[in-house]
Scaffold this motif. Structure first.
Motif, PDB file in Angstrom:
ATOM      1  N   GLN A 124       0.727  -1.446   0.138  1.00 12.89           N
ATOM      2  CA  GLN A 124       0.062   0.116   0.122  1.00 12.89           C
ATOM      3  C   GLN A 124       1.003   1.354  -0.002  1.00 12.89           C
ATOM      4  N   LYS A 125       2.079   1.255   0.658  1.00 12.70           N
ATOM      5  CA  LYS A 125       2.826   2.645   0.676  1.00 12.70           C
ATOM      6  C   LYS A 125       3.300   2.483  -0.680  1.00 12.70           C
ATOM      7  N   THR A 126       3.706   1.563  -1.472  1.00 14.29           N
ATOM      8  CA  THR A 126       4.382   1.393  -2.824  1.00 14.29           C
ATOM      9  C   THR A 126       3.472   2.100  -3.702  1.00 14.29           C
ATOM     10  N   SER A 127       2.168   1.729  -3.445  1.00 15.02           N
ATOM     11  CA  SER A 127       1.033   2.056  -4.272  1.00 15.02           C
ATOM     12  C   SER A 127       0.736   3.779  -4.100  1.00 15.02           C
ATOM     13  N   LEU A 128       0.937   4.001  -2.791  1.00 13.14           N
ATOM     14  CA  LEU A 128       0.774   5.492  -2.490  1.00 13.14           C
ATOM     15  C   LEU A 128       1.801   6.353  -2.969  1.00 13.14           C
ATOM     16  N   LEU A 129       3.020   5.899  -3.069  1.00 15.63           N
ATOM     17  CA  LEU A 129       4.049   6.727  -3.772  1.00 15.63           C
ATOM     18  C   LEU A 129       3.951   6.722  -5.252  1.00 15.63           C
ATOM     19  N   GLU A 130       3.603   5.638  -5.651  1.00 11.68           N
ATOM     20  CA  GLU A 130       3.352   5.737  -7.346  1.00 11.68           C
ATOM     21  C   GLU A 130       2.218   6.510  -7.688  1.00 11.68           C
ATOM     22  N   TYR A 131       1.353   6.868  -6.900  1.00 10.82           N
ATOM     23  CA  TYR A 131       0.141   7.673  -7.069  1.00 10.82           C
ATOM     24  C   TYR A 131       0.594   8.830  -7.248  1.00 10.82           C
ATOM     25  N   THR A 152      -1.357   6.846 -13.452  1.00  9.47           N
ATOM     26  CA  THR A 152      -0.084   7.095 -12.743  1.00  9.47           C
ATOM     27  C   THR A 152       0.689   5.953 -12.871  1.00  9.47           C
ATOM     28  N   MET A 153       1.894   5.889 -12.279  1.00 10.22           N
ATOM     29  CA  MET A 153       2.989   4.943 -12.247  1.00 10.22           C
ATOM     30  C   MET A 153       2.342   3.489 -11.455  1.00 10.22           C
ATOM     31  N   GLY A 154       1.218   3.816 -10.425  1.00 12.04           N
ATOM     32  CA  GLY A 154       0.627   2.597  -9.874  1.00 12.04           C
ATOM     33  C   GLY A 154      -0.603   2.244 -10.709  1.00 12.04           C
ATOM     34  N   PRO A 155      -1.528   1.548  -9.837  1.00 10.53           N
ATOM     35  CA  PRO A 155      -2.856   1.074 -10.451  1.00 10.53           C
ATOM     36  C   PRO A 155      -3.779   2.069 -10.249  1.00 10.53           C
TER      37      PRO A 155
END
Length: 267
Positions: A124-131, A152-155
């Motif tokens: 979830q932290k990875t997705s937050l940063l990728e957002y 974004t770079m995330g989902p």
């Protein structure tokens, strides 16, 4: 006759020498003509200098030099997203647009959201940063023609709206305007946002704002309240005092009446 013979001899000798010289020159020319001809050797042209290596923008250095992204950097440090951002920044064909929340943005988060961030899983932290990163370079002027939502770079995705020079990011939970451009030179753009971009997919529905607690309303003082500092008497206490006075008067009246009857009997 004596002079003719020496002259003839001299003439003949001169002709013989001339012929000998001509023959020698001809022989030399023939020898040069028959000599093998070696090909001309040309020196090779110098190889062209290699093109200069492309200059890559170091994302971490940009954020550190700006100075107001310490919290965001602490989340990036040591994560896989840090390497992902740098790899994307080195991609000169696509580039990178990063929306970095300032330290003030993290400090102004509601208490509930701060608690949720502290409890996020690594994924979830990875997705937050990728957002906070878009895998395309966008200048401020290009936001005017973008259609929402953008990937974004995330989902997850968010919406972008532009009104003149004002560019706003909307996640469904927060609206975060771009407050300043930290770095913008193709293929990398780093923008400062004054709010943390919170995806609904992680943080759920918006937390309702609690209604303000009403202030207690003090009872108005009675117009008959005494001004000497003593407390005002309630109507009930006044009624009780009236009943007690009536009873006392009745007792006194009864005692006097009995005393009068006793005097009459004595007479």
């Amino acid at each position: 006759m004596e002079f003719v013979l020496p002259i003839c001899i001299l003439f003949m000798l001169a002709n013989v020498g001339a012929c000998t010289e001509v023959r020698d020159v001809g022989t030399h020319i023939v020898s040069l003509a028959n000599a093998p001809v070696s090909p001309l050797s040309l020196s090779p042209a110098p190889a062209p200098a290699p093109p200069p290596a492309p200059h890559f923008v170091n994302i971490t250095d940009v954020l550190q030099q700006a100075g107001q992204f310490k919290t965001f950097l602490s989340l990036l440090k040591g994560s896989q997203v840090e390497n992902q951002l740098q790899t994307q920044a080195n991609n000169t064909q696509q580039g990178l647009s990063l929306f970095a929340p300032s330290d003030t943005a993290f400090a102004s988060l509601r208490r509930e959201y701060k608690a949720m961030i502290n409890k996020l899983t690594d994924q979830q932290k990875t997705s937050l940063l990728e957002y906070h990163a878009v895998p395309t370079f966008y200048s401020l002027g290009q936001f005017q023609s973008l259609s929402s939502p953008i990937s974004t770079m995330g989902p997850y995705k968010f919406n972008v709206s532009a009104f003149g020079a004002q560019v706003n990011m909307s996640t469904g939970l927060v609206n975060a305007p771009i407050s300043s451009s930290i770095f913008s030179q193709s293929p990398v753009a780093v923008y400062e946002v004054d709010k943390v971009l919170l995806p609904e997919e992680i943080f759920g529905l918006p937390i309702p704002t609690p209604a303000p607690t009403p202030e207690p309303v003090s009872a108005p003082e009675s117009a008959m309240a005494p001004t000497d500092g003593t407390s005002a008497k309630s109507p009930d206490s006044s009624s009780d005092q009236s009943d007690a006075a009536y009873k006392n008067a009745f007792v006194i009246h009864s005692v006097l009446l009995m005393f009068g009857v006793f005097q009459v009997l004595l007479w």
